[in-house]
Design an enzyme around this catalytic site. Structure first.
Site, PDB file in Angstrom:
ATOM      1  CG  ASN A  42      29.583 -32.295-103.383  1.00  0.00           C
ATOM      2  OD1 ASN A  42      28.454 -30.983-104.182  1.00  0.00           O
ATOM      3  ND2 ASN A  42      29.957 -33.365-104.679  1.00  0.00           N
ATOM      4  CD  GLU A  44      33.501 -33.550-107.287  1.00  0.00           C
ATOM      5  OE1 GLU A  44      33.849 -32.955-108.437  1.00  0.00           O
ATOM      6  OE2 GLU A  44      32.696 -34.257-107.350  1.00  0.00           O
ATOM      7  CB  CYS A  53      31.311 -36.080 -98.186  1.00  0.00           C
ATOM      8  SG  CYS A  53      31.791 -37.434 -98.958  1.00  0.00           S
ATOM      9  CD  GLU A  55      26.808 -36.284 -96.814  1.00  0.00           C
ATOM     10  OE1 GLU A  55      27.825 -35.888 -97.411  1.00  0.00           O
ATOM     11  OE2 GLU A  55      26.239 -37.372 -97.323  1.00  0.00           O
ATOM     12  CB  CYS A 102      30.602 -42.196 -98.595  1.00  0.00           C
ATOM     13  SG  CYS A 102      31.311 -40.562 -97.736  1.00  0.00           S
ATOM     14  CB  CYS A 105      29.221 -38.544 -94.570  1.00  0.00           C
ATOM     15  SG  CYS A 105      29.955 -38.070 -95.544  1.00  0.00           S
TER      16      CYS A 105
HETATM   17  N1  THU Z   1      28.955 -36.529-101.744  1.00  0.00           N
HETATM   18  C1  THU Z   1      28.893 -36.198-101.057  1.00  0.00           C
HETATM   19  O1  THU Z   1      28.844 -34.943-100.703  1.00  0.00           O
HETATM   20  N2  THU Z   1      28.364 -37.402-100.332  1.00  0.00           N
HETATM   21  C2  THU Z   1      28.230 -38.441 -99.482  1.00  0.00           C
HETATM   22  O2  THU Z   1      27.882 -38.716 -98.344  1.00  0.00           O
HETATM   23  C3  THU Z   1      28.023 -38.846-101.175  1.00  0.00           C
HETATM   24  C4  THU Z   1      28.904 -38.370-101.873  1.00  0.00           C
HETATM   25  C5  THU Z   1      30.080 -36.374-102.707  1.00  0.00           C
HETATM   26  C6  THU Z   1      31.804 -36.673-103.246  1.00  0.00           C
HETATM   27  C7  THU Z   1      32.030 -35.895-104.606  1.00  0.00           C
HETATM   28  O3  THU Z   1      31.780 -34.954-104.830  1.00  0.00           O
HETATM   29  C8  THU Z   1      30.145 -36.746-105.201  1.00  0.00           C
HETATM   30  O4  THU Z   1      29.788 -36.923-104.418  1.00  0.00           O
HETATM   31  C9  THU Z   1      30.411 -37.898-105.531  1.00  0.00           C
HETATM   32  O5  THU Z   1      31.239 -39.261-105.268  1.00  0.00           O
END
Ligand code: THU
Length: 145
Positions: A42, A44, A53, A55, A102, A105
């Site tokens: 991920n 941000e 994310c 994925e 999520c 994704c």
């Molecule tokens: N996140 C992911 O990278 N993948 C997911 O499927 C769930 C959430 C990340 C996004 C964000 O940077 C952190 O987790 C908290 O939500």
């Protein structure tokens, strides 16, 4: 590649995460039908909603590093051809297990026929393999156009 090894790749990818706001590093490792393994983490952003994310980062990398014909050749208007297929997607969150993909994704993974996901059991830390249809039933994808 074994589920254990794929999950290890996801954990390693999570160690590269840029997650200063959530402090929730996530890694993803995609096993493709040609044997390639592609990872993502991920990333941000100070504008929180722009967060990428793990994925979807891995899927972007899968396409960029792939050797498909130019996109125009598979713009059939129907099912996209020549797209890579994801045999398994392992997801590891360094702060919480299991870390399921999520909703957004899940849809992106389905585009590439993801067959199963691998997540971490909270107690044993061993991989848990789940059929993709279980986490995104009645999915809409390229074959439905
Ligand atoms: N996140 C992911 O990278 N993948 C997911 O499927 C769930 C959430 C990340 C996004 C964000 O940077 C952190 O987790 C908290 O939500």
């Amino acid at each position: 590649m074994s589920p254990e090894a794929l999950l290890d790749k996801a954990r390693e990818a999570a160690s590269h995460a840029y997650a200063p706001y959530s402090q929730f590093p996530v890694g993803c490792a995609l096993l493709l039908d040609d044997g390639r393994v592609v990872t993502g983490c991920n990333v941000e952003n100070a504008s929180y909603g722009l967060t990428m994310c793990a994925e979807r980062g891995a899927v972007s990398r899968m396409i960029i590093d792939g050797d498909r014909e130019p996109a125009s050749s598979d713009a059939t208007g129907a099912a996209a051809t020549g797209r890579p297929r994801i045999v398994a997607a392992a997801i590891a969150g360094l702060k919480a297990a299991p870390c399921y993909p999520c909703g957004a994704c899940r849809q992106v993974l389905h585009e590439f026929d993801c067959e199963r996901i691998v997540v971490e059991n909270n107690e044993t830390k061993k991989p848990v393999v789940i059929d993709f249809a279980e986490i995104l039933p009645h999915a809409f994808g390229p074959n439905d156009l």
